[in-house]
Design an enzyme around this catalytic site. Structure first.
Site, PDB file in Angstrom:
ATOM      1  N   HIS A   1       6.100   8.573  43.126  1.00  0.00           N
ATOM      2  CA  HIS A   1       6.063   9.344  41.884  1.00  0.00           C
ATOM      3  C   HIS A   1       6.570  10.755  42.145  1.00  0.00           C
ATOM      4  CE1 HIS A   1       4.455  11.469  38.395  1.00  0.00           C
ATOM      5  NE2 HIS A   1       4.345  10.292  37.800  1.00  0.00           N
TER       6      HIS A   1
ATOM      7  N   GLU B   1      12.208   8.405  36.077  1.00  0.00           N
ATOM      8  CA  GLU B   1      11.510   9.552  35.504  1.00  0.00           C
ATOM      9  C   GLU B   1      12.316  10.821  35.789  1.00  0.00           C
ATOM     10  OE1 GLU B   1       7.652  10.244  37.145  1.00  0.00           O
ATOM     11  OE2 GLU B   1       8.326  10.055  39.207  1.00  0.00           O
TER      12      GLU B   1
ATOM     13  N   GLY C   1       2.501   9.031  31.003  1.00  0.00           N
ATOM     14  CA  GLY C   1       1.609   9.996  31.630  1.00  0.00           C
ATOM     15  C   GLY C   1       0.551  10.497  30.666  1.00  0.00           C
TER      16      GLY C   1
END
Length: 230
Positions: free
Chosen positions: A85, A154, A214
């Site tokens: 991430h 992302e 998120g």
């Protein structure tokens, strides 16, 4: 780093009631903090919502203070683990090499890794988006089984910044990602300020298979609306 065990339990009980009529073809995964995994596992057991961890270490045991192994996660019913991430890369020194080790460790424990890739605003402004993402994929996917994998794009510059990545641009980049893969059927998600008011447009794109959510996942009704996209 959100929600105590009690708060997680309250969340899941409310959330489950709001997706009872959701299309069964839609996969729903909750990736909670390590402290909430056990209580979540007990309350999700046998249901349609799967459980994911936010990270996984590459060794099964050892002197790795603060880390969690695949054995530990599998024992409590974890099916997925986020790997690489942007926050792990940005704040905790994650590299493409350690991402690769974590991906392989997850697969060795029959846990499906969710590999995150994406560029910073500086890299995008310099025209390096494709080069950065292709490099992350090439280094991260060495000896990784693409039949047990999810990828999330992302764009770091679009996470909690107020800047948004147009759905058509997200679709284009995800198309670039798919071109790099041996298995073109890998599920590729978009993650970057996904909200109830933009999920329908995001999911209408041809290359986007899902969403990595998120902040908008922290409230049951908000996340349920995303899962129930039109």
């Amino acid at each position: 780093m959100h929600k105590t065990q009690g708060e997680s339990l309250d969340f899941v009980q409310s959330f489950k009631s709001q997706i009872e009529n959701t299309n069964n073809q839609r996969e729903v995964i909750l990736c909670t903090p390590f402290t909430s995994l056990t209580v979540m596992s007990k309350n999700l057991h046998g249901g349609r919502v799967k459980l994911g961890a936010q990270n996984i270490h590459w060794e099964d045991k050892g002197a790795y203070t603060g880390e969690i192994s695949g054995d530990m996660l599998k024992e409590i019913g974890v099916d997925y683990a986020i790997v690489g991430h942007s926050e792990r890369r940005q704040y905790f020194g994650e590299t493409d090499k350690t991402v690769n080790l974590r991906l392989k460790a997850a697969q060795e424990h029959s846990i499906t890794p969710i590999l995150c890739v994406g560029e910073t605003k500086q890299q995008r402004d310099a025209g390096e988006t494709e080069d950065i993402i292709i490099s992350q994929l090439q280094k991260g996917l060495v000896e990784v089984d693409q039949n047990n994998l999810v990828i999330a794009y992302e764009p770091i510059w679009a996470i909690g910044t107020g800047d948004t990545c147009e759905s058509s641009e997200a679709n284009r980049v995800i198309g670039v990602i798919r071109q790099q893969l041996e298995n073109k059927n890998v599920s590729i998600q978009y993650g970057g300020s996904v909200k109830p008011n933009n999920i329908d447009e995001i999911m209408a794109q041809s290359e986007i298979d899902g969403a990595l959510v998120g902040g908008a996942s922290l409230e049951p009704a908000s996340f349920a609306r995303i899962v129930n996209y039109q």
